[in-house]
Design a protein around this motif. Structure first.
Motif, PDB file in Angstrom:
ATOM      1  N   ALA A 135       0.844  -1.194   0.000  1.00 12.55           N
ATOM      2  CA  ALA A 135       0.000   0.000   0.000  1.00 12.55           C
ATOM      3  C   ALA A 135       0.880   1.244   0.000  1.00 12.55           C
ATOM      4  O   ALA A 135       1.969   1.238   0.575  1.00 12.55           O
ATOM      5  N   ASN A 136       0.400   2.311  -0.607  1.00 13.47           N
ATOM      6  CA  ASN A 136       1.217   3.520  -0.680  1.00 13.47           C
ATOM      7  C   ASN A 136       1.041   4.406   0.559  1.00 13.47           C
ATOM      8  O   ASN A 136       1.775   5.351   0.739  1.00 13.47           O
ATOM      9  N   ARG A 137       0.064   4.074   1.410  1.00 14.78           N
ATOM     10  CA  ARG A 137      -0.112   4.808   2.663  1.00 14.78           C
ATOM     11  C   ARG A 137      -0.270   3.816   3.801  1.00 14.78           C
ATOM     12  O   ARG A 137      -0.858   2.757   3.611  1.00 14.78           O
ATOM     13  N   PRO A 138       0.229   4.170   4.968  1.00 18.51           N
ATOM     14  CA  PRO A 138       0.079   3.250   6.104  1.00 18.51           C
ATOM     15  C   PRO A 138      -1.382   3.113   6.519  1.00 18.51           C
ATOM     16  O   PRO A 138      -2.190   4.013   6.257  1.00 18.51           O
ATOM     17  N   GLU A 139      -1.678   2.011   7.168  1.00 19.92           N
ATOM     18  CA  GLU A 139      -3.018   1.764   7.660  1.00 19.92           C
ATOM     19  C   GLU A 139      -3.354   2.756   8.762  1.00 19.92           C
ATOM     20  O   GLU A 139      -2.501   3.099   9.570  1.00 19.92           O
TER      21      GLU A 139
END
Length: 61
Positions: free
Chosen positions: A56-60
């Protein structure tokens, strides 16, 4: 018993709307963890989720 089912390569590719060959390449390259059962591969739902989270390109949140 398994808490979550094992998915076939076809099921993974349908879920992700990708070609089966792409999923097979991920398995072959060691990017996606899979289990060989006879002549077929199976992917645990938790392993697919881990793969997607890792890419994913952004953290959860």
């Amino acid at each position: 018993m398994l808490s979550k089912p094992l998915l076939t390569i076809h099921e993974v590719s349908d879920l992700l709307k990708m070609k089966e060959s792409t999923v097979r390449n991920w398995i072959r390259d060691g990017e996606l963890r899979a289990i060989k059962m006879g002549r077929d591969w199976r992917v645990a739902v938790k392993d697919l989720e881990a793969y997607l989270n890792a890419h994913a390109n952004r953290p959860e949140t």
